[in-house]
Design a protein around this motif. Structure first.
Motif, PDB file in Angstrom:
ATOM      1  N   LEU A 264     105.700   2.806  94.704  1.00 33.21           N
ATOM      2  CA  LEU A 264     106.310   4.553  93.750  1.00 33.21           C
ATOM      3  C   LEU A 264     105.561   5.981  94.170  1.00 33.21           C
ATOM      4  N   VAL A 265     107.420   6.171  94.996  1.00 35.17           N
ATOM      5  CA  VAL A 265     106.944   7.820  95.208  1.00 35.17           C
ATOM      6  C   VAL A 265     107.290   8.424  94.440  1.00 35.17           C
ATOM      7  N   GLY A 266     106.303   9.909  94.755  1.00 35.42           N
ATOM      8  CA  GLY A 266     106.413  10.793  94.034  1.00 35.42           C
ATOM      9  C   GLY A 266     107.828  11.728  94.037  1.00 35.42           C
ATOM     10  N   LYS A 267     107.631  12.849  92.801  1.00 36.19           N
ATOM     11  CA  LYS A 267     108.105  13.943  93.185  1.00 36.19           C
ATOM     12  C   LYS A 267     108.639  14.722  94.569  1.00 36.19           C
ATOM     13  N   ASP A 268     107.346  14.558  95.362  1.00 40.56           N
ATOM     14  CA  ASP A 268     107.480  15.298  96.845  1.00 40.56           C
ATOM     15  C   ASP A 268     107.959  14.230  97.841  1.00 40.56           C
ATOM     16  N   GLY A 269     107.916  13.147  97.716  1.00 41.98           N
ATOM     17  CA  GLY A 269     108.815  12.142  98.728  1.00 41.98           C
ATOM     18  C   GLY A 269     107.350  10.904  99.251  1.00 41.98           C
ATOM     19  N   LYS A 270     105.907  11.477  98.486  1.00 43.82           N
ATOM     20  CA  LYS A 270     105.267  10.109  99.013  1.00 43.82           C
ATOM     21  C   LYS A 270     104.962   9.281  98.888  1.00 43.82           C
ATOM     22  N   ILE A 271     104.369   8.100  98.815  1.00 45.15           N
ATOM     23  CA  ILE A 271     104.190   6.819  98.052  1.00 45.15           C
ATOM     24  C   ILE A 271     103.104   7.621  97.529  1.00 45.15           C
ATOM     25  N   VAL A 272     102.436   6.785  95.926  1.00 46.26           N
ATOM     26  CA  VAL A 272     101.408   7.490  95.408  1.00 46.26           C
ATOM     27  C   VAL A 272     100.646   6.043  95.539  1.00 46.26           C
ATOM     28  N   ALA A 273     101.708   5.334  94.485  1.00 43.56           N
ATOM     29  CA  ALA A 273     100.891   3.416  94.410  1.00 43.56           C
ATOM     30  C   ALA A 273     101.535   2.821  95.058  1.00 43.56           C
ATOM     31  N   THR A 274     101.086   1.509  94.945  1.00 41.45           N
ATOM     32  CA  THR A 274     101.898   0.181  95.611  1.00 41.45           C
ATOM     33  C   THR A 274     101.618  -1.029  94.475  1.00 41.45           C
ATOM     34  N   ASN A 275     102.067  -1.486  94.523  1.00 45.99           N
ATOM     35  CA  ASN A 275     102.671  -3.268  94.034  1.00 45.99           C
ATOM     36  C   ASN A 275     102.046  -3.145  92.731  1.00 45.99           C
ATOM     37  N   LEU A 276     102.253  -2.365  92.149  1.00 44.22           N
ATOM     38  CA  LEU A 276     101.791  -1.995  90.410  1.00 44.22           C
ATOM     39  C   LEU A 276     102.308  -3.440  89.779  1.00 44.22           C
ATOM     40  N   ARG A 277     101.458  -3.924  88.885  1.00 42.42           N
ATOM     41  CA  ARG A 277     101.804  -4.976  88.164  1.00 42.42           C
ATOM     42  C   ARG A 277     101.583  -4.606  86.859  1.00 42.42           C
ATOM     43  N   GLY A 278     102.654  -5.294  85.619  1.00 39.20           N
ATOM     44  CA  GLY A 278     102.293  -5.326  84.318  1.00 39.20           C
ATOM     45  C   GLY A 278     102.665  -3.915  84.099  1.00 39.20           C
ATOM     46  N   ASN A 279     101.620  -3.463  82.850  1.00 43.73           N
ATOM     47  CA  ASN A 279     101.598  -1.997  82.179  1.00 43.73           C
ATOM     48  C   ASN A 279     100.614  -0.917  83.644  1.00 43.73           C
ATOM     49  N   GLN A 280     100.727  -1.740  84.411  1.00 46.56           N
ATOM     50  CA  GLN A 280      99.764  -0.535  85.685  1.00 46.56           C
ATOM     51  C   GLN A 280     101.142   0.780  85.728  1.00 46.56           C
ATOM     52  N   LEU A 281     102.178   0.562  85.951  1.00 48.78           N
ATOM     53  CA  LEU A 281     103.732   1.264  86.005  1.00 48.78           C
ATOM     54  C   LEU A 281     103.467   2.348  85.484  1.00 48.78           C
ATOM     55  N   GLU A 282     103.945   1.361  83.894  1.00 47.39           N
ATOM     56  CA  GLU A 282     103.903   2.616  82.996  1.00 47.39           C
ATOM     57  C   GLU A 282     102.752   3.584  82.786  1.00 47.39           C
ATOM     58  N   GLN A 283     101.928   2.713  83.095  1.00 47.71           N
ATOM     59  CA  GLN A 283     100.066   3.997  82.979  1.00 47.71           C
ATOM     60  C   GLN A 283     100.701   5.314  84.267  1.00 47.71           C
ATOM     61  N   GLN A 284     101.154   4.767  85.229  1.00 52.97           N
ATOM     62  CA  GLN A 284     101.182   6.141  86.977  1.00 52.97           C
ATOM     63  C   GLN A 284     101.814   6.480  86.218  1.00 52.97           C
ATOM     64  N   LEU A 285     103.342   6.222  85.455  1.00 50.63           N
ATOM     65  CA  LEU A 285     104.390   6.739  84.927  1.00 50.63           C
ATOM     66  C   LEU A 285     104.270   7.731  84.468  1.00 50.63           C
ATOM     67  N   SER A 286     103.522   7.376  83.257  1.00 55.57           N
ATOM     68  CA  SER A 286     102.737   8.222  81.801  1.00 55.57           C
ATOM     69  C   SER A 286     101.735   9.759  83.317  1.00 55.57           C
ATOM     70  N   GLU A 287     101.086   9.214  83.530  1.00 57.76           N
ATOM     71  CA  GLU A 287     100.454  10.905  84.826  1.00 57.76           C
ATOM     72  C   GLU A 287     101.376  11.194  85.705  1.00 57.76           C
ATOM     73  N   LEU A 288     102.517  10.884  86.135  1.00 61.20           N
ATOM     74  CA  LEU A 288     103.208  11.628  86.471  1.00 61.20           C
ATOM     75  C   LEU A 288     104.641  12.313  85.810  1.00 61.20           C
ATOM     76  N   LEU A 289     104.489  11.645  84.804  1.00 65.36           N
ATOM     77  CA  LEU A 289     106.103  11.877  84.428  1.00 65.36           C
ATOM     78  C   LEU A 289     105.668  12.720  82.600  1.00 65.36           C
ATOM     79  N   GLY A 290     104.336  12.384  82.224  1.00 68.67           N
ATOM     80  CA  GLY A 290     104.260  12.577  80.777  1.00 68.67           C
ATOM     81  C   GLY A 290     104.899  11.500  79.665  1.00 68.67           C
ATOM     82  N   GLU A 291     104.228  11.096  78.959  1.00 63.00           N
ATOM     83  CA  GLU A 291     104.339  10.327  77.572  1.00 63.00           C
ATOM     84  C   GLU A 291     105.812  10.044  77.556  1.00 63.00           C
ATOM     85  N   GLY A 292     106.273   8.362  77.420  1.00 60.15           N
ATOM     86  CA  GLY A 292     107.178   8.103  77.697  1.00 60.15           C
ATOM     87  C   GLY A 292     108.283   8.035  76.289  1.00 60.15           C
TER      88      GLY A 292
END
Length: 292
Positions: A264-292
């Protein structure tokens, strides 16, 4: 022996079932993570209260497994390091437990959390500790292969990816700054990859309008089969394909040795997380982009 009245028995059983059964709105991964979290908390509390228990080593191994399943490697790392320090590394060492159960998981945690120097130091120490083992030469060769995996990007790294997609789109990750991008190494023949697809699609549906993109890197060899799968599963994001399977140029470039492998690459072009599974991806995206 006295028995409870039938109505009271039914009431108790109903209450137990109500507590035990998850809400219908929960998905399988949420249920799993909830109970794994409870297990981890209970095991941690047990070890804190009973550090000298006869089954402390077994409980610690269970706790490490729970943390790993939850993707909380940073919590498992000190436990694994403590286990490594206490284990026999001489001729009688249990190599399966030592290498497979401790050294490899700890090395992977260091790599996935961006601690590549720590990973290298740890493997060098392990090589030295096991140098006198009858299988020392083979062990050293295996460890050298592990260190080679550090070519795989970790948290804080950048990825140089540009290609023409299956549909003719020009893709350049360096030009996607300001977006949050999931780089997904996968294949249609990979069962765990396909199992993760519903979570990936849900995340794309919820967060695409907020600036979330996906880049697929397919390790398939049959172009027609891949295109059919993508159309059938409605996967609108661009895909890299060169038909070389495990010799895929991008997977080799980044040291990918198993899939699914996601970054998962952040807005600055750097990796912020790897190998997210299940709901972990949405949790990270909520932190980075706000609630979906």
């Amino acid at each position: 022996m006295k028995t409870l009245p039938h109505t009271l028995t039914v009431s108790i059983l109903s209450a137990l079932v109500a507590v035990a059964l998850p809400a219908r709105s929960e998905d399988a991964r949420s249920i799993y993570e909830k109970f794994e979290t409870q297990k981890a908390e209970a095991l941690a509390a047990y070890l804190e209260a009973n550090p000298d228990a006869k089954d402390a080593a077994e409980a610690e191994a269970m706790l490490v497994g729970a943390y790993m399943d939850l993707g909380e490697g940073e919590k498992a790392a000190p436990l694994l390091r403590s286990r490594y320090d206490s284990m026999d590394k001489g001729a009688g060492a249990n190599l399966q437990e030592l290498i497979g159960g401790v050294i490899q998981p700890l090395f992977q945690i260091y790599g996935q959390t961006g601690q590549k120097d720590e990973a290298r130091k740890f493997i060098e120490q392990a090589k030295a500790d096991l140098s006198s083992h009858p299988q020392g030469a083979q062990i050293a060769q295996f460890f050298d292969g592990l260190v080679g995996q550090l070519a795989m990007p970790g948290v804080g790294d950048t990825m140089d990816i540009s290609f023409t997609s299956l549909k003719g789109e020009e893709v350049d990750l360096s030009k996607m700054k300001g977006k949050v991008v999931l780089v997904d190494f996968w294949a249609t023949w990979c069962g765990p990859c396909v199992a993760e697809l519903p979570h990936v699609k849900d995340a794309y549906s919820k967060f695409h309008d907020k600036g979330f993109e996906i880049i697929g890197i397919s390790l398939d060899q049959e172009k027609a089969a891949l295109e059919g799968f993508i159309e059938q599963r409605d996967m609108p994001w661009p895909q890299y394909f060169d038909g070389k399977g495990w010799e895929n140029e991008l997977s080799n470039q980044f040291g990918i040795r198993s899939i699914p492998a996601t970054f998962l690459v952040g807005k600055d072009g750097k990796i912020v997380a790897t190998n997210l599974r299940g709901n972990q991806l949405e949790q990270q995206l909520s932190e980075l982009l706000g609630e979906g």
